[in-house]
Scaffold this active site. Structure first.
Site, short mmCIF file in Angstrom:
data_model
loop_
_atom_site.label_atom_id
_atom_site.label_comp_id
_atom_site.label_asym_id
_atom_site.label_seq_id
_atom_site.Cartn_x
_atom_site.Cartn_y
_atom_site.Cartn_z
N GLU A 172 50.29 21.31 -4.36
CA GLU A 172 50.05 21.12 -5.80
C GLU A 172 51.08 21.86 -6.64
OE1 GLU A 172 45.91 21.58 -3.81
OE2 GLU A 172 47.97 22.26 -3.49
N ARG A 195 54.94 19.86 21.70
CA ARG A 195 55.09 21.32 21.70
C ARG A 195 55.69 21.83 20.40
NH1 ARG A 195 57.33 23.65 27.51
NH2 ARG A 195 55.70 22.78 28.86
N THR A 212 48.60 27.57 37.55
CA THR A 212 49.80 26.84 37.12
C THR A 212 50.98 27.79 36.97
OG1 THR A 212 48.55 25.09 36.00
CG2 THR A 212 50.79 25.47 35.24
#
Length: 363
Positions: free
Chosen positions: A56, A188, A200
């Site tokens: 705004e 990403r 992992t």
């Protein structure tokens, strides 16, 4: 009451809002357009990075004196509190805006209708609801953070045609093609954080950095590691110039100086979850204003997030490989995962196919 002309100007405001994607967190991405009484656009823009001007204010600055008597179209309720910047609703009134058309009420409890009440109390006509669905869709992470008090969780996984993510437990398996990899790195570039489970990390030893698309903000890297098995020489700890590394663990593991101190010396931030649930692991991320988390593996942490109902979006890269009976399945025993997604999109990326959609729809 809104009409056909209003719809066109709100579309323009939504266009500007989308230009801020990935740049405004923890603030929402917002667009605004100022239109003079004779229908001329005299100001427009989108929210800048946190601490800078909201949409705004950008639009009003462009409009200058032409804002007097004009209509302001905004994709979110103008804010009404002192945060990193001052209240937008006061600036709207001071500029002489006669009417505000806003897509949706701000879910932030510090605003949540106060901006509209201030505007109406100062003689500004306010219409709310035009473009609401599109605005919510642009700001899913912000609405999730405000209402569920946790990050918006995107699960990204690459699978074979037979639904496996690795050839065997503990074996690193490259499945996706270069076009799919480029798409994954574009994602990403927009999220606040990327997370992986300890398995992992131990198998793949990933960097967890965005490569390719430009990213303005540091990327937070998160490791979910209940027993602090993260090696001190993990590659992710060598890339802290890309962003901080947070290891989420249990109180028992954090109390062990032999485990904790070497990781802190290597630059990791150790945070403690109140229990072993995935929801508890998300809580310290929310306190750090991490609004979106890209969860990239492995199978155990993804299953925990899924079973607790905390996956919001699924990005599934299906590749033309067959891994066979020894393969590690993604979400075994949970049928129809991708078929039940809302706003489901199927896209070809080289030899791979991306299936993407939302688990809960637009909240």
């Amino acid at each position: 009451m809104t009409g056909p002309l209003d719809a066109g100007f709100m579309e323009r405001a939504l266009f500007h809002a989308a230009r801020g994607r990935g740049r405004t967190s923890p603030n929402p991405t917002v667009g605004a357009v100022v239109v003079s009484p004779d229908g001329v656009v005299v100001g427009q823009g989108h929210t800048q990075p946190a601490g800078q001007a909201h949409a705004e204010i950008v639009a009003l600055a462009q409009a200058g004196a032409a804002a007097r008597g004009a209509t302001l179209y905004s994709t979110l309720e103008p804010c009404a509190h002192h945060g990193r910047t001052g209240p937008c609703c006061e600036r709207v009134v001071d500029a002489g805006i006669a009417r505000v058309v806003a897509a949706v009420e701000d879910p932030n409890p510090l605003v949540h209708g106060r901006g509209f009440r201030y505007l109406r109390g100062h003689g500004v006509t306010v219409d709310v609801g035009l473009g609401e669905t599109a605005s919510r869709a642009l700001n899913r992470p912000f609405f999730t953070m405000m209402r569920a008090h946790r990050p918006f969780v995107i699960v990204k996984a690459a699978t074979s045609l037979d639904g496996c993510i690795a050839e065997a437990p503990g074996r690193r398996t490259q499945l996706t093609s270069a076009p799919a990899d480029r798409h994954a790195h574009a994602v990403r570039a927009e999220v606040d954080a990327i997370g992986v489970g300890i398995n992992t990390l131990l198998v793949d030893d990933p960097l967890l950095t965005p490569r390719g698309p430009y990213r303005e903000r540091p990327l937070v890297r998160v490791v979910f590691d209940r027993r602090l098995r993260t090696p001190r020489d993990a590659k992710v700890l060598s890339t802290r110039d890309a962003g901080p590394v947070i290891i989420v663990t249990t109180a028992d593991a954090a109390a062990c100086a032999e485990l904790r101190t070497p990781l802190e010396d290597a630059g990791a931030e150790i945070v403690v979850a109140r229990d072993g649930s995935f929801r508890a692991a998300l809580e310290p991320l929310a306190r750090r204003e991490i609004g979106s988390l890209l969860l990239e593996g492995g199978a155990e942490v993804i299953a925990s997030a899924w079973d607790e109902g905390l996956v919001d979006c699924l990005s599934l890269y299906v590749t033309p490989h067959i891994l066979g009976q020894d393969g590690v399945a993604l979400l075994p025993g949970r049928e129809g995962v991708s078929a039940a997604l809302h706003d489901r999109v199927v896209q070809t990326l080289g030899p791979d196919v991306l299936i993407e959609g939302y688990v809960h729809g637009t909240r």
